[in-house]
Motif scaffolding. Structure first.
Motif, PDB file in Angstrom:
ATOM      1  N   GLY A 117       0.819  -1.214   0.000  1.00 35.07           N
ATOM      2  CA  GLY A 117       0.000   0.000   0.000  1.00 35.07           C
ATOM      3  C   GLY A 117       0.850   1.259   0.000  1.00 35.07           C
ATOM      4  N   ALA A 118       1.934   1.253   0.772  1.00 40.70           N
ATOM      5  CA  ALA A 118       2.825   2.411   0.836  1.00 40.70           C
ATOM      6  C   ALA A 118       3.510   2.645  -0.510  1.00 40.70           C
ATOM      7  CB  ALA A 118       3.863   2.216   1.935  1.00 40.70           C
ATOM      8  N   LYS A 119       3.937   1.562  -1.170  1.00 37.41           N
ATOM      9  CA  LYS A 119       4.594   1.693  -2.467  1.00 37.41           C
ATOM     10  C   LYS A 119       3.630   2.231  -3.517  1.00 37.41           C
ATOM     11  CE  LYS A 119       8.190  -1.825  -1.882  1.00 37.41           C
ATOM     12  NZ  LYS A 119       8.684  -3.170  -2.312  1.00 37.41           N
ATOM     13  N   ALA A 120       2.399   1.758  -3.508  1.00 38.21           N
ATOM     14  CA  ALA A 120       1.403   2.245  -4.469  1.00 38.21           C
ATOM     15  C   ALA A 120       1.118   3.729  -4.245  1.00 38.21           C
ATOM     16  CB  ALA A 120       0.121   1.427  -4.343  1.00 38.21           C
ATOM     17  N   TYR A 121       1.018   4.104  -2.987  1.00 39.30           N
ATOM     18  CA  TYR A 121       0.785   5.512  -2.652  1.00 39.30           C
ATOM     19  C   TYR A 121       1.931   6.384  -3.150  1.00 39.30           C
ATOM     20  CZ  TYR A 121       0.885   9.663   0.355  1.00 39.30           C
ATOM     21  OH  TYR A 121       0.971  10.945   0.826  1.00 39.30           O
ATOM     22  N   LEU A 122       3.179   5.970  -2.917  1.00 37.43           N
ATOM     23  CA  LEU A 122       4.331   6.758  -3.332  1.00 37.43           C
ATOM     24  C   LEU A 122       4.454   6.832  -4.858  1.00 37.43           C
ATOM     25  CD1 LEU A 122       7.126   5.783  -0.782  1.00 37.43           C
ATOM     26  CD2 LEU A 122       5.817   7.906  -0.896  1.00 37.43           C
ATOM     27  N   ARG A 123       4.108   5.741  -5.555  1.00 38.24           N
ATOM     28  CA  ARG A 123       4.144   5.777  -7.028  1.00 38.24           C
ATOM     29  C   ARG A 123       3.206   6.841  -7.564  1.00 38.24           C
ATOM     30  NH1 ARG A 123       4.599   0.035  -6.700  1.00 38.24           N
ATOM     31  NH2 ARG A 123       2.341  -0.175  -6.877  1.00 38.24           N
ATOM     32  N   GLU A 124       2.050   6.952  -6.947  1.00 39.61           N
ATOM     33  CA  GLU A 124       1.077   7.962  -7.369  1.00 39.61           C
ATOM     34  C   GLU A 124       1.619   9.368  -7.152  1.00 39.61           C
ATOM     35  OE1 GLU A 124      -3.293   9.614  -5.910  1.00 39.61           O
ATOM     36  OE2 GLU A 124      -2.656   7.589  -5.355  1.00 39.61           O
ATOM     37  N   LYS A 125       2.237   9.618  -5.997  1.00 38.16           N
ATOM     38  CA  LYS A 125       2.780  10.949  -5.705  1.00 38.16           C
ATOM     39  C   LYS A 125       4.004  11.245  -6.567  1.00 38.16           C
ATOM     40  CE  LYS A 125      -0.455  11.463  -2.884  1.00 38.16           C
ATOM     41  NZ  LYS A 125      -1.612  12.277  -3.361  1.00 38.16           N
ATOM     42  N   GLU A 126       4.791  10.206  -6.860  1.00 39.97           N
ATOM     43  CA  GLU A 126       5.986  10.377  -7.675  1.00 39.97           C
ATOM     44  C   GLU A 126       5.620  10.839  -9.086  1.00 39.97           C
ATOM     45  OE1 GLU A 126       9.970   7.719  -8.765  1.00 39.97           O
ATOM     46  OE2 GLU A 126       8.172   6.781  -7.917  1.00 39.97           O
ATOM     47  N   LYS A 127       4.532  10.294  -9.644  1.00 42.99           N
ATOM     48  CA  LYS A 127       4.100  10.664 -10.991  1.00 42.99           C
ATOM     49  C   LYS A 127       3.711  12.141 -11.080  1.00 42.99           C
ATOM     50  CE  LYS A 127       2.314   6.057 -12.156  1.00 42.99           C
ATOM     51  NZ  LYS A 127       1.069   5.268 -12.387  1.00 42.99           N
ATOM     52  N   ALA A 128       3.249  12.704  -9.968  1.00 40.35           N
ATOM     53  CA  ALA A 128       2.785  14.092  -9.971  1.00 40.35           C
ATOM     54  C   ALA A 128       3.929  15.098  -9.913  1.00 40.35           C
ATOM     55  CB  ALA A 128       1.845  14.330  -8.794  1.00 40.35           C
ATOM     56  N   VAL A 129       5.126  14.644  -9.583  1.00 38.26           N
ATOM     57  CA  VAL A 129       6.287  15.542  -9.502  1.00 38.26           C
ATOM     58  C   VAL A 129       6.905  15.661 -10.890  1.00 38.26           C
ATOM     59  CG1 VAL A 129       8.554  15.913  -8.480  1.00 38.26           C
ATOM     60  CG2 VAL A 129       6.705  14.941  -7.094  1.00 38.26           C
ATOM     61  N   GLN A 130       6.964  16.887 -11.394  1.00 39.98           N
ATOM     62  CA  GLN A 130       7.442  17.117 -12.753  1.00 39.98           C
ATOM     63  C   GLN A 130       8.670  18.030 -12.748  1.00 39.98           C
ATOM     64  OE1 GLN A 130       5.971  15.572 -15.364  1.00 39.98           O
ATOM     65  NE2 GLN A 130       4.475  14.636 -13.974  1.00 39.98           N
ATOM     66  N   GLY A 131       9.572  17.768 -13.687  1.00 43.05           N
ATOM     67  CA  GLY A 131      10.679  18.688 -13.929  1.00 43.05           C
ATOM     68  C   GLY A 131      11.891  18.506 -13.041  1.00 43.05           C
ATOM     69  N   VAL A 132      11.869  17.528 -12.140  1.00 42.96           N
ATOM     70  CA  VAL A 132      13.028  17.286 -11.284  1.00 42.96           C
ATOM     71  C   VAL A 132      13.257  15.785 -11.179  1.00 42.96           C
ATOM     72  CG1 VAL A 132      12.682  19.379  -9.914  1.00 42.96           C
ATOM     73  CG2 VAL A 132      11.699  17.220  -9.137  1.00 42.96           C
ATOM     74  N   GLN A 133      14.463  15.392 -10.820  1.00 44.35           N
ATOM     75  CA  GLN A 133      14.768  13.982 -10.575  1.00 44.35           C
ATOM     76  C   GLN A 133      14.151  13.575  -9.246  1.00 44.35           C
ATOM     77  OE1 GLN A 133      18.949  13.104 -10.478  1.00 44.35           O
ATOM     78  NE2 GLN A 133      18.648  11.017  -9.743  1.00 44.35           N
ATOM     79  N   VAL A 134      13.319  12.534  -9.267  1.00 45.37           N
ATOM     80  CA  VAL A 134      12.610  12.144  -8.047  1.00 45.37           C
ATOM     81  C   VAL A 134      12.642  10.633  -7.896  1.00 45.37           C
ATOM     82  CG1 VAL A 134      10.375  12.100  -9.235  1.00 45.37           C
ATOM     83  CG2 VAL A 134      10.440  12.343  -6.742  1.00 45.37           C
ATOM     84  N   ALA A 135      12.755  10.172  -6.672  1.00 39.89           N
ATOM     85  CA  ALA A 135      12.703   8.750  -6.354  1.00 39.89           C
ATOM     86  C   ALA A 135      11.831   8.571  -5.121  1.00 39.89           C
ATOM     87  CB  ALA A 135      14.103   8.193  -6.108  1.00 39.89           C
ATOM     88  N   ALA A 136      11.312   7.353  -4.950  1.00 44.74           N
ATOM     89  CA  ALA A 136      10.432   7.074  -3.815  1.00 44.74           C
ATOM     90  C   ALA A 136      10.968   5.881  -3.036  1.00 44.74           C
ATOM     91  CB  ALA A 136       9.019   6.786  -4.307  1.00 44.74           C
ATOM     92  N   PHE A 137      10.840   5.961  -1.716  1.00 47.23           N
ATOM     93  CA  PHE A 137      11.381   4.915  -0.852  1.00 47.23           C
ATOM     94  C   PHE A 137      10.392   4.584   0.261  1.00 47.23           C
ATOM     95  CE2 PHE A 137      14.920   7.319  -2.557  1.00 47.23           C
ATOM     96  CZ  PHE A 137      15.776   6.335  -3.024  1.00 47.23           C
ATOM     97  N   VAL A 138      10.195   3.301   0.489  1.00 46.96           N
ATOM     98  CA  VAL A 138       9.459   2.841   1.657  1.00 46.96           C
ATOM     99  C   VAL A 138      10.472   2.350   2.673  1.00 46.96           C
ATOM    100  CG1 VAL A 138       7.844   1.137   2.566  1.00 46.96           C
ATOM    101  CG2 VAL A 138       7.402   2.221   0.354  1.00 46.96           C
ATOM    102  N   VAL A 139      10.379   2.852   3.887  1.00 49.97           N
ATOM    103  CA  VAL A 139      11.304   2.487   4.955  1.00 49.97           C
ATOM    104  C   VAL A 139      10.513   1.802   6.055  1.00 49.97           C
ATOM    105  CG1 VAL A 139      13.039   3.343   6.571  1.00 49.97           C
ATOM    106  CG2 VAL A 139      12.716   4.503   4.389  1.00 49.97           C
ATOM    107  N   ARG A 140      11.014   0.695   6.568  1.00 54.46           N
ATOM    108  CA  ARG A 140      10.306  -0.051   7.603  1.00 54.46           C
ATOM    109  C   ARG A 140      10.903   0.220   8.968  1.00 54.46           C
ATOM    110  NH1 ARG A 140       6.811  -3.860   5.435  1.00 54.46           N
ATOM    111  NH2 ARG A 140       5.864  -3.523   7.480  1.00 54.46           N
ATOM    112  N   GLY A 141      10.046   0.328   9.972  1.00 54.23           N
ATOM    113  CA  GLY A 141      10.506   0.520  11.340  1.00 54.23           C
ATOM    114  C   GLY A 141       9.776   1.661  12.024  1.00 54.23           C
ATOM    115  N   PRO A 142      10.258   2.073  13.201  1.00 55.80           N
ATOM    116  CA  PRO A 142       9.636   3.195  13.920  1.00 55.80           C
ATOM    117  C   PRO A 142       9.702   4.463  13.083  1.00 55.80           C
ATOM    118  CG  PRO A 142      11.154   1.997  15.333  1.00 55.80           C
ATOM    119  CD  PRO A 142      11.379   1.491  13.950  1.00 55.80           C
ATOM    120  N   ILE A 143       8.626   5.206  13.048  1.00 61.14           N
ATOM    121  CA  ILE A 143       8.562   6.391  12.195  1.00 61.14           C
ATOM    122  C   ILE A 143       9.593   7.428  12.575  1.00 61.14           C
ATOM    123  CG2 ILE A 143       7.074   8.352  11.551  1.00 61.14           C
ATOM    124  CD1 ILE A 143       4.698   6.408  11.755  1.00 61.14           C
TER     125      ILE A 143
END
Length: 244
Positions: free
Chosen positions: A218-244
């Motif tokens: 679910g977290a990866k799907a959410y980040l993919r959606e937000k990543e697509k909306a970022v335009q004009g810059v180099q962007v990557a998405a990461f899911v990190v596990r553990g205490p926030i």
């Protein structure tokens, strides 16, 4: 973030408060904006002013001369960036927010600690109040960063932590603008606790692996959606596990 407006830098006279300046200068240059330097003092609108009105006028004049000279000295060190000096009397947090509104500030850059030197503010409480109440983005420069003593600052990587809320997502737009202007890359990060951390007493052991997989998916799907909306810059998405 507003389309135009100066970068506001509150200063209390301490070396640590001035540690925010290189960051403000880097952003001001990238955005083509001027810097507004602000310092505040307690003023004479109190029992002192009522009891000694003529002396209060003299104190007011001397204070403005003193703090004005201090800010002029700071201005002389801001090479190649337009700046303006503002001295106000009153409670620091309130005057910083009022000045941001009056000048149409685009961003506030503030140190989160400034208790050394001739510092007059308790920066932890002042910066905290600004972060909670400002209606423009705030860049808070923390104490560990201030230890690095950098004359020139370069922004290469901007991280945006997201928790799925509209509030966290409101940071994407200013981060994208800054990344574009500063030629920096962006990382969108979602921290997902392990199932045993999120549901320590209620989740049957047999379901733990399945819940962990679904939380991460679910977290990866959410980040993919937000990543697509970022335009004009180099962007990557990461899911990190553990205490926030």
């Amino acid at each position: 973030m507003r389309d135009r407006g100066p970068i506001l830098v509150p200063l209390d006279g301490s070396e640590l408060s001035e540690g925010a300046l290189p960051y403000a200068v880097a952003i001001a240059r990238a955005l083509g904006e001027r810097i507004v330097l602000l310092t505040t003092w307690e003023g004479t609108e109190s029992e002192f002013g009522s009891a000694f009105p003529s002396l209060a006028v003299e104190v007011e004049q001397k204070a403005r001369e003193h703090f004005g000279a201090y800010l002029q000295g700071v201005q002389s060190r801001l090479d190649g960036v337009q700046s303006e000096a503002v001295v106000r009397s009153g409670e620091a947090s309130a005057e910083i927010l009022r000045t941001a509104a009056d000048t149409g500030a685009r961003l506030i850059v503030v140190s989160t600690h400034g208790r050394s030197g001739i510092g007059r503010w308790l920066y932890g409480s002042v910066a905290g109040h600004i972060l909670r109440h400002a209606d423009v983005p705030v860049l808070a420069v923390g104490p560990h960063v201030l230890e690095k003593k950098r004359a020139v600052v370069e922004f290469k990587h901007i991280m945006v932590p997201l928790d799925g809320s509209a509030l966290s997502e409101s940071a994407i737009a200013p981060a994208q603008l800054l990344a574009s202007k500063l030629s920096a890359r962006m990382s969108l990060v979602r921290v997902v606790p392990w199932a045993v951390q999120a549901y320590p007493y209620t989740l049957p052991d047999a379901y733990v692996p399945q819940v962990d997989q679904e939380l991460e998916a679910g977290a990866k799907a959410y980040l993919r959606e937000k990543e697509k909306a970022v335009q004009g810059v180099q962007v990557a998405a990461f899911v990190v596990r553990g205490p926030i």
